[in-house]
Design an enzyme around this catalytic site. Structure first.
Site, PDB file in Angstrom:
ATOM      1  N   GLY A  65       0.840  -1.189   0.000  1.00  0.00           N
ATOM      2  CA  GLY A  65       0.000   0.000   0.000  1.00  0.00           C
ATOM      3  C   GLY A  65       0.877   1.242   0.000  1.00  0.00           C
ATOM      4  CD  GLN A 102       3.148   5.864   3.075  1.00  0.00           C
ATOM      5  OE1 GLN A 102       2.216   5.304   2.510  1.00  0.00           O
ATOM      6  NE2 GLN A 102       4.128   5.186   3.650  1.00  0.00           N
ATOM      7  CB  CYS A 106       5.002   2.287   7.798  1.00  0.00           C
ATOM      8  SG  CYS A 106       4.456   3.781   6.950  1.00  0.00           S
ATOM      9  CG  LEU A 107       6.565   1.217   1.793  1.00  0.00           C
ATOM     10  CD1 LEU A 107       5.909   1.480   0.440  1.00  0.00           C
ATOM     11  CD2 LEU A 107       7.755   0.275   1.640  1.00  0.00           C
ATOM     12  CG  HIS A 158      -0.793   1.095   7.394  1.00  0.00           C
ATOM     13  ND1 HIS A 158       0.183   0.673   8.281  1.00  0.00           N
ATOM     14  CD2 HIS A 158      -0.149   1.918   6.513  1.00  0.00           C
ATOM     15  CE1 HIS A 158       1.335   1.225   7.955  1.00  0.00           C
ATOM     16  NE2 HIS A 158       1.176   1.978   6.884  1.00  0.00           N
ATOM     17  CD  GLU A 159      -1.539   2.331   2.852  1.00  0.00           C
ATOM     18  OE1 GLU A 159      -1.099   3.497   2.913  1.00  0.00           O
ATOM     19  OE2 GLU A 159      -0.810   1.331   2.966  1.00  0.00           O
ATOM     20  CG  HIS A 209      -0.133   6.633   5.852  1.00  0.00           C
ATOM     21  ND1 HIS A 209       0.977   7.174   6.463  1.00  0.00           N
ATOM     22  CD2 HIS A 209       0.178   5.338   5.576  1.00  0.00           C
ATOM     23  CE1 HIS A 209       1.911   6.216   6.559  1.00  0.00           C
ATOM     24  NE2 HIS A 209       1.455   5.097   6.035  1.00  0.00           N
TER      25      HIS A 209
HETATM   26  O1  GNR Z   1       3.973  -2.492   2.539  1.00  0.00           O
HETATM   27  C1  GNR Z   1       3.321  -2.387   3.585  1.00  0.00           C
HETATM   28  N1  GNR Z   1       3.036  -3.504   4.296  1.00  0.00           N
HETATM   29  C2  GNR Z   1       2.161  -3.521   5.348  1.00  0.00           C
HETATM   30  C3  GNR Z   1       2.156  -4.643   6.163  1.00  0.00           C
HETATM   31  C4  GNR Z   1       1.298  -4.722   7.226  1.00  0.00           C
HETATM   32  C5  GNR Z   1       0.432  -3.681   7.486  1.00  0.00           C
HETATM   33  C6  GNR Z   1       0.426  -2.558   6.681  1.00  0.00           C
HETATM   34  C7  GNR Z   1       1.278  -2.478   5.616  1.00  0.00           C
HETATM   35  S1  GNR Z   1       1.256  -1.082   4.616  1.00  0.00           S
HETATM   36  C8  GNR Z   1       2.914  -1.049   4.081  1.00  0.00           C
HETATM   37  C9  GNR Z   1       3.143   0.040   3.058  1.00  0.00           C
HETATM   38  C10 GNR Z   1       2.860   1.390   3.676  1.00  0.00           C
HETATM   39  O2  GNR Z   1       3.617   1.961   4.414  1.00  0.00           O
HETATM   40  N2  GNR Z   1       1.720   1.922   3.412  1.00  0.00           N
HETATM   41  O3  GNR Z   1       1.376   3.101   3.954  1.00  0.00           O
HETATM   42 NI    NI Z   2       2.464   3.235   5.825  1.00  0.00          NI
END
Ligand code: GNR
Ligand code: NI
Length: 173
Positions: free
Chosen positions: A46, A51, A94-95, A136-137, A140
């Protein structure tokens, strides 16, 4: 299409509440394309617009398994319309917080209503990793990171590591 640089925590842009789109235009489609390319390159499942420094309510995701057909999705102005009572604990990363993984508990399933890249309203039901990822997104887009669910001590340890990572990266330039 182009790969855009991903912001690393701490960054004030990752703490902002993002602005809804008024409509879906070419610029929005180009941004979604770039974000998908950036996400696959990272690689991640995601990626939210803040980001890459764009404070607008858009995220992309693809939670198809390695052996499955890719399923790129772009969700504009996403809203959770339903969340299950049942919770699920998943290890998240999270990236914008590279190489840090911690368990977070969230609703196990959610329904999300959004505009697709054609500007049409769609609603999807997510479960498993996709449910975790969508939440999670959306966090953000509201300036919230998964470390905000952790204890202050864990959060500050991770933030210290990320400050060091950013300093090391800046020095290597
Ligand atoms: O790549 C991602 N893997 C992930 C694994 C578990 C829960 C959430 C994520 S999202 C993350 C990419 C990211 O930072 N998205 O905002
Ligand atoms: Ni993230």
């Amino acid at each position: 299409m182009s790969i855009r640089p991903i912001l690393i925590h701490p960054d004030p842009r990752l703490k902002k509440v993002c602005t809804p789109f008024e409509g879906v235009d070419t610029a929005a489609r180009k941004l979604a394309d770039d974000m998908l390319e950036t996400m696959y390159d990272a690689p991640g499942v995601g990626l939210a617009a803040p980001q890459v420094g764009i404070l607008s309510r858009l995220f992309v995701m693809d939670c198809a398994g390695k052996e499955e057909t890719p399923e790129p999705l772009a969700l504009i102005n996403p809203e959770i319309t339903w969340a299950s009572e049942e919770l699920n604990t998943h290890e998240e990363g999270c990236l914008s917080i590279p190489e840090q993984y911690e368990e977070v508990t969230r609703p196990a399933e959610v329904k999300v209503r959004y505009l697709n890249l054609d500007g049409q309203i769609e609603e999807r039901h997510f479960a498993g990793l996709a449910a975790t990822c969508a939440q999670h997104e959306i966090d953000h887009l509201n300036g919230k990171l998964f470390i905000d669910y952790l204890s202050r001590i864990k959060r500050s340890m991770i933030t210290t590591r990320m400050k060091k990572l950013k300093a090391d990266r800046a020095r290597a330039l």
